[in-house]
Design a protein around this motif. Structure first.
Motif: not given
Length: 514
Positions: A36-42
């Motif tokens: 979830a954090n990874a896709y928030v960043m992108r």
């Protein structure tokens, strides 16, 4: 492939009654939050860039909004212009800069994770990604396009380990009969992150501190940093190294994952992988998915502003609807997939292909349909929501298929396919940006949608022809200790006897397949 050819020779592994308070579920939950954090960043840049751009300044020579739809019954964005005079083409390069860094670290981290373990690479990589989020505002204001692209590139480098390392950890923590559900739960974190990022980014862009859009990167930078620290402290590489895991659960996982501990780090069978058609089926399915998905993820907020004329606040919320549908559907279809396998009504290969067809044909057909809806905003959004929702089938389709083919080398296989897929994916915002630059009309957007749709469908068809759910012969742990030159001619029959006597776990290979 017939179901009989995929017959499983397994010894019964009794599942301990530990309820939901199990270590593998906690690891799964932490991996879900990491995804979830990874896709928030992108994804946060996709919403932020709408607020960052000064549309009035670049309107000379470029028609920013499409005026083919004359009605204005839905709110038009009357918010203030941003700080930067970036046209659509430049915006496409900014949005894609993250993926250049993300792509080049895939295979190196896949190899390193196989040799040294995945947990620390994942945790430290995401920490780098989160810390550099704080630098996005100053990079944009002081360094312009080049400074912003450089910081986003470094963020991409830090996020590189997320998918191959997550796959490697799933291979060590998740028993085969829980693979569809727990794999889908982890990767559905991508949709959860998008659902959180888009509406919250829209609200922060309008009402946030430090000028609005910079607060997007400060808030999510703090969240990502906290998760990275917690992950590095609380998560361990595998059940055998975890100091607090229940012994019954440790024994259950290790007994279920046949061959994972026979040799700590067996050599990667590069030649066999490069000759494997089932591997190429996953590769092309992954590439097709990423191109279509990145088209939607990076361009949907822009499309909703330019053509559908939604406000910035509504933009973030409405852009998240398709990903909410994808998250919910991926959870539902993963349970269906596990039932199809455990009920013995469908082979593993058939299950993966059926579910993956839903996940790739669905959004492809939806993109074609959405390109013909004209000015009907509600219908367009409904079709895109259904199409992206059906895309959730890929998690129980090709996405988890690496673990079926090769549990021990799944992280490395994912590194190769994810690297290639993101090379295809980073072309999506560039292609869309150039197609709609200076002429963001429905006709140009229709071309963008048609390209993504045909890529989805063609790659999904290739997977249906060549895909497989059978564990490959080159991942047979029985071969690790063999010395062919010293073995008698009948050694293969001895191996068959060991298989039939139950000396394997749930993913043993039948003699006809090895």
């Amino acid at each position: 492939m017939s179901a009989s050819k995929e017959a499983i020779c397994e010894k019964e592994v009794e599942k301990p009654q530990l309820g939901w308070a199990t270590t593998r579920y906690f690891v799964t939950f932490m991996l879900f939050l990491g995804m979830a954090n990874a896709y928030v960043m992108r994804t946060n840049m996709s919403v932020a860039i709408v607020a960052m751009v000064n549309h009035t300044a670049i309107q000379h020579g470029e028609e920013i909004l499409d005026d083919e739809c004359g009605d204005r019954e839905l709110e038009v964005d009357n918010g203030e212009d941003g700080e930067f005079a970036w046209n659509s083409s430049l915006q496409g390069y900014i949005l894609s800069s993250f993926f250049y860094g993300y792509v080049i670290t895939q295979i190196p981290f896949g190899i390193l994770a196989k040799k040294y373990g995945a947990m620390r690479f994942l945790g430290w990589g995401m920490l780098v990604n989160s810390v550099f989020a704080f630098l996005v505002p100053v990079a944009a204001r002081e360094g312009g396009v080049y400074g912003l692209c450089a910081v986003r590139f470094i963020q991409g480098l830090g996020e590189g380990p997320i998918v191959p390392c997550t796959h490697a950890l799933l291979a060590k923590w998740v028993p085969p009969n829980e693979r569809s559900r727990m794999g889908a739960a982890v990767y559905a974190g991508a949709q959860f992150g998008t659902i959180i990022s888009m509406p919250l980014s829209g609200l922060l862009a309008e009402y946030g501190f430090s000028g609005g859009w910079p607060s997007i990167f400060y808030v999510f930078g703090v969240v990502g940093t906290l998760w990275s620290i917690a992950f590095l402290i609380l998560v361990f590489e595998d059940p055998s190294t975890h100091p607090r895991i229940d012994e019954r659960e440790k024994r259950y996982i290790n007994d279920s994952l046949w061959g994972t501990d026979v040799i700590k780090s067996p050599p990667i069978p590069f030649k066999a992988i490069m000759k494997s058609l089932p591997f190429y089926a996953i590769l092309f399915a992954h590439m097709g998915h990423n191109y279509g998905y990145e088209t939607l993820m990076t361009e949907l907020p822009t499309y909703m502003k330019q053509v559908l004329r939604f406000s910035l606040k509504s933009n973030g919320m409405l852009s998240a609807l398709p990903y909410l549908a994808m998250w919910l559907f991926s959870m539902f279809i993963s349970v269906v997939a596990d039932w199809m396998i455990s009920s013995k009504r469908f082979s593993l290969t058939a299950t993966r292909k059926i579910i993956n067809s839903i996940g790739q044909y669905g959004p492809g057909l939806a993109l074609i349909a959405a390109s013909y809806t004209g000015c009907d905003r509600a219908l367009t959004l409904a079709i895109l929501t259904v199409g992206v929702g059906l895309n959730g089938g890929i998690y129980s389709g090709f996405k988890i298929n690496h673990l079926d083919l090769t549990p021990r080398f799944a992280g490395f296989l994912m590194a190769i396919t994810n690297c290639s897929a993101n090379l295809a994916g980073l072309l999506a915002p560039i292609a869309a940006g150039n197609l709609i630059n200076n002429k963001p009309t429905m006709g140009q957007w229709q071309i963008v949608f048609f390209i993504a749709a045909f890529v989805y469908i063609i790659c999904g068809t290739f997977y249906n022809i060549f895909g497989s759910g059978v564990r490959q012969f080159w991942d047979n742990p029985e071969n690790d200790e063999q010395k062919p030159s010293l073995e008698p001619a009948g050694s293969s029959s001895n191996q068959d006897a060991r298989l039939s006597n139950g000396n394997t776990g749930p993913l043993a290979i039948t003699a006809s397949e090895s």
